[in-house]
Write a protein that holds these residues in place. Structure first.
Motif, PDB file in Angstrom:
ATOM      1  N   TRP A  79      -4.935  -9.166  -6.863  1.00  0.00           N
ATOM      2  CA  TRP A  79      -3.582  -8.643  -6.640  1.00  0.00           C
ATOM      3  C   TRP A  79      -2.590  -9.243  -7.631  1.00  0.00           C
ATOM      4  CZ3 TRP A  79      -2.712  -4.334  -4.340  1.00  0.00           C
ATOM      5  CH2 TRP A  79      -3.558  -3.894  -3.311  1.00  0.00           C
ATOM      6  N   TRP A 121      -0.864  -1.041  -8.760  1.00  0.00           N
ATOM      7  CA  TRP A 121      -0.056  -0.617  -7.606  1.00  0.00           C
ATOM      8  C   TRP A 121       1.424  -0.554  -7.976  1.00  0.00           C
ATOM      9  CZ3 TRP A 121      -0.927   0.200  -2.107  1.00  0.00           C
ATOM     10  CH2 TRP A 121      -2.269   0.398  -1.799  1.00  0.00           C
ATOM     11  N   GLY A 155       3.033  -8.916   2.396  1.00  0.00           N
ATOM     12  CA  GLY A 155       2.301  -8.076   1.439  1.00  0.00           C
ATOM     13  C   GLY A 155       3.038  -6.762   1.259  1.00  0.00           C
ATOM     14  N   CYS A 156       4.336  -6.870   0.945  1.00  0.00           N
ATOM     15  CA  CYS A 156       5.243  -5.707   0.969  1.00  0.00           C
ATOM     16  C   CYS A 156       4.985  -4.716  -0.152  1.00  0.00           C
ATOM     17  CB  CYS A 156       6.689  -6.178   0.902  1.00  0.00           C
ATOM     18  SG  CYS A 156       7.068  -7.046  -0.656  1.00  0.00           S
ATOM     19  N   GLY A 157       4.211  -5.118  -1.174  1.00  0.00           N
ATOM     20  CA  GLY A 157       3.968  -4.211  -2.288  1.00  0.00           C
ATOM     21  C   GLY A 157       5.271  -3.776  -2.928  1.00  0.00           C
ATOM     22  N   ASP A 184       5.400 -10.809  -1.460  1.00  0.00           N
ATOM     23  CA  ASP A 184       4.131 -10.329  -2.023  1.00  0.00           C
ATOM     24  C   ASP A 184       3.641 -11.324  -3.070  1.00  0.00           C
ATOM     25  OD1 ASP A 184       2.729  -7.332  -1.893  1.00  0.00           O
ATOM     26  OD2 ASP A 184       2.175  -8.520  -3.649  1.00  0.00           O
ATOM     27  N   ILE A 185       2.320 -11.391  -3.199  1.00  0.00           N
ATOM     28  CA  ILE A 185       1.695 -12.328  -4.131  1.00  0.00           C
ATOM     29  C   ILE A 185       1.701 -11.783  -5.561  1.00  0.00           C
ATOM     30  CG2 ILE A 185      -0.691 -11.491  -3.932  1.00  0.00           C
ATOM     31  CD1 ILE A 185      -1.525 -14.455  -3.561  1.00  0.00           C
ATOM     32  N   LEU A 214       4.587  -6.246  -8.367  1.00  0.00           N
ATOM     33  CA  LEU A 214       5.035  -5.452  -7.221  1.00  0.00           C
ATOM     34  C   LEU A 214       6.405  -5.903  -6.734  1.00  0.00           C
ATOM     35  CD1 LEU A 214       1.621  -4.851  -5.505  1.00  0.00           C
ATOM     36  CD2 LEU A 214       3.321  -3.092  -5.993  1.00  0.00           C
ATOM     37  N   ALA A 224       5.774 -14.508  -3.278  1.00  0.00           N
ATOM     38  CA  ALA A 224       5.249 -15.623  -2.473  1.00  0.00           C
ATOM     39  C   ALA A 224       3.884 -15.259  -1.905  1.00  0.00           C
ATOM     40  CB  ALA A 224       6.204 -15.938  -1.318  1.00  0.00           C
ATOM     41  N   ASP A 225       3.094 -16.308  -1.689  1.00  0.00           N
ATOM     42  CA  ASP A 225       1.806 -16.165  -1.010  1.00  0.00           C
ATOM     43  C   ASP A 225       2.069 -16.366   0.482  1.00  0.00           C
ATOM     44  OD1 ASP A 225      -0.728 -16.532   0.087  1.00  0.00           O
ATOM     45  OD2 ASP A 225      -1.464 -17.699  -1.622  1.00  0.00           O
ATOM     46  N   ALA A 226       1.621 -15.419   1.290  1.00  0.00           N
ATOM     47  CA  ALA A 226       1.848 -15.524   2.739  1.00  0.00           C
ATOM     48  C   ALA A 226       1.269 -16.817   3.299  1.00  0.00           C
ATOM     49  CB  ALA A 226       1.225 -14.325   3.446  1.00  0.00           C
ATOM     50  N   ARG A 242       2.538  -3.039   6.192  1.00  0.00           N
ATOM     51  CA  ARG A 242       1.741  -1.810   6.050  1.00  0.00           C
ATOM     52  C   ARG A 242       0.563  -2.161   5.160  1.00  0.00           C
ATOM     53  NH1 ARG A 242       4.225   3.476   3.115  1.00  0.00           N
ATOM     54  NH2 ARG A 242       3.607   2.295   1.253  1.00  0.00           N
ATOM     55  N   HIS A 243      -0.556  -2.425   5.800  1.00  0.00           N
ATOM     56  CA  HIS A 243      -1.809  -2.662   5.069  1.00  0.00           C
ATOM     57  C   HIS A 243      -1.724  -3.836   4.095  1.00  0.00           C
ATOM     58  CE1 HIS A 243      -2.845   1.145   6.857  1.00  0.00           C
ATOM     59  NE2 HIS A 243      -3.963   1.281   6.185  1.00  0.00           N
TER      60      HIS A 243
HETATM   61  C1  LIG Z   1      -2.813  -2.448   0.108  1.00  0.00           C
HETATM   62  S1  LIG Z   1      -1.447  -3.239  -0.624  1.00  0.00           S
HETATM   63  C2  LIG Z   1      -0.132  -2.705   0.465  1.00  0.00           C
HETATM   64  C3  LIG Z   1       1.207  -2.837  -0.182  1.00  0.00           C
HETATM   65  C4  LIG Z   1       2.382  -2.326   0.648  1.00  0.00           C
HETATM   66  N1  LIG Z   1       2.485  -3.008   1.928  1.00  0.00           N
HETATM   67  C5  LIG Z   1       2.317  -0.838   0.827  1.00  0.00           C
HETATM   68  O1  LIG Z   1       2.118  -0.398   1.954  1.00  0.00           O
HETATM   69  O2  LIG Z   1       2.453  -0.118  -0.167  1.00  0.00           O
HETATM   70  C6  LIG Z   1      -1.661  -4.948  -0.144  1.00  0.00           C
HETATM   71  C7  LIG Z   1      -0.558  -5.859  -0.602  1.00  0.00           C
HETATM   72  O3  LIG Z   1      -0.780  -7.185  -0.084  1.00  0.00           O
HETATM   73  C8  LIG Z   1      -0.417  -8.110  -1.098  1.00  0.00           C
HETATM   74  N2  LIG Z   1      -1.065  -9.400  -0.836  1.00  0.00           N
HETATM   75  C9  LIG Z   1      -2.383  -9.689  -0.855  1.00  0.00           C
HETATM   76  N3  LIG Z   1      -2.584 -10.982  -0.557  1.00  0.00           N
HETATM   77  C10 LIG Z   1      -1.375 -11.545  -0.319  1.00  0.00           C
HETATM   78  C11 LIG Z   1      -0.915 -12.845   0.041  1.00  0.00           C
HETATM   79  N4  LIG Z   1      -1.776 -13.855   0.216  1.00  0.00           N
HETATM   80  N5  LIG Z   1       0.411 -13.055   0.197  1.00  0.00           N
HETATM   81  C12 LIG Z   1       1.296 -12.045  -0.002  1.00  0.00           C
HETATM   82  N6  LIG Z   1       0.924 -10.792  -0.353  1.00  0.00           N
HETATM   83  C13 LIG Z   1      -0.385 -10.533  -0.501  1.00  0.00           C
HETATM   84  C14 LIG Z   1      -0.868  -7.439  -2.383  1.00  0.00           C
HETATM   85  O4  LIG Z   1      -0.303  -7.988  -3.551  1.00  0.00           O
HETATM   86  C15 LIG Z   1      -0.480  -5.992  -2.103  1.00  0.00           C
HETATM   87  O5  LIG Z   1       0.827  -5.711  -2.524  1.00  0.00           O
END
Ligand SMILES: C[S@@+](CC[C@H](N)C(=O)[O-])C[C@H]1O[C@@H](n2cnc3c(N)ncnc32)[C@H](O)[C@@H]1O
Length: 276
Positions: free
Chosen positions: A7, A15, A49-51, A72-73, A77, A98-100, A116-117
């Motif tokens: 990611w 993305w 993980g707001c994308g 988001d990491i 994004l 940020a990393d969650a 959302r996912h």
């Molecule tokens: C499937 S995408 C979904 C993005 C967004 N929520 C959407 O619906 O379009 C997953 C997201 O989780 C983020 N992500 C993955 N691991 C993460 C972490 N440890 N901390 C924060 N964000 C993370 C990714 O960078 C990515 O943007």
């Protein structure tokens, strides 16, 4: 497997470039998630993980008096989300790289966590969920979505016949990736620090291609997002052209009424922090 490193690199960049088409693929689902979120109180909302920020912006529209923070990491994004927020002029939504697993908000604890996912990609899910519970206000609610199993999401296996088996079928189906929480029993074990769990299935139509040339549109999307994208990133020349032609052949069989639209299904999960 799609973990934090992916990611932060190629997958996050793809993305960030493709947020219009990823938002479109979720367009029939997002209102269900926003409705589930609307049922919960909360004035300090954290989108994990707001994308590119679609959910954060939707929650901010619905809660003009709340402070909405998307984390988001992927810095790509977060840049895309911040630009979108600036274009809307909304002052009560902000985005942080940020990393969650380590996130702390010095301004105050969130009382509503949403996603959302965005929560299926942690290397150590129980540790991250325990951390998020500990960082949240007492009794905070969480509402997130994640995909149900592959059998309910045929878009995910669309190209199995034209991709190498190792890419089509990941070694660890419960490892970080879109289907990590497909099994509610496994998801429940991952949700350390959270109680009162509910899982509600929502079926929806996943639109992968539309417009003047839906097949080309879907090819453009799947060449950047998903398992075929991982494969395409490693091939060039004739091999790449052959794979793209094979993908187009598969997509032609799913063209109906001017769209490449595939069945999909997700869980909406609700939970409450047991952090006292
Ligand atoms: C499937 S995408 C979904 C993005 C967004 N929520 C959407 O619906 O379009 C997953 C997201 O989780 C983020 N992500 C993955 N691991 C993460 C972490 N440890 N901390 C924060 N964000 C993370 C990714 O960078 C990515 O943007």
């Amino acid at each position: 497997m799609t973990g934090g490193a992916e990611w932060q690199g190629r997958v996050g960049r793809a993305w960030a470039d493709e947020w219009r088409r990823t938002d479109r693929s979720f367009a029939a689902f997002t209102p269900h998630l926003l409705a589930a979120i609307a049922a919960q109180a909360g004035t300090r909302v954290l989108d994990i993980g707001c994308g590119a920020g679609d959910l954060s912006l939707g929650v901010a529209r619905a809660r003009p008096n709340a402070q909405v923070t998307g984390i988001d990491i992927s810095s790509d994004l977060i840049a895309a989300a911040s630009q979108r927020a600036a274009e809307t002029g909304a002052r009560h939504v902000r985005f942080r790289h940020a990393d969650a697993a380590e996130y702390r908000d010095a301004d105050g604890a969130p009382d509503l966590l949403v996603s959302r996912h965005g929560v299926m990609f942690f290397a150590d899910p129980p540790a991250v969920f325990r951390h998020l519970a500990a960082q949240s206000a007492q009794g905070a609610h969480m509402v997130f979505s994640c995909f149900r199993g592959r059998q309910h999401n045929p878009w995910a296996n669309l190209f199995d016949g034209v991709l190498p088996a190792a890419i089509a079928a990941p070694a660890d189906p419960l490892g970080p990736g879109p289907f990590a929480f497909a099994d509610p029993d496994h998801a429940q074990r991952c949700l350390a620090g959270w109680a009162n769990l509910t899982f509600t299935p929502v079926d929806f139509t996943y639109v992968a291609g539309a417009g003047d040339d839906p097949v080309a549109d879907a090819i453009g999307f799947f060449a950047r997002i998903g398992p075929a994208a991982a494969r395409l990133a490693t091939v060039a020349g004739d091999d790449r052209a052959q794979l793209l032609a094979a993908m187009a052949g598969v997509l032609e069989t799913h063209l109906h009424h001017g769209q490449i639209a595939l069945p999909a299904s997700a869980w909406i999960v609700t939970a409450q922090s047991d952090h006292a």
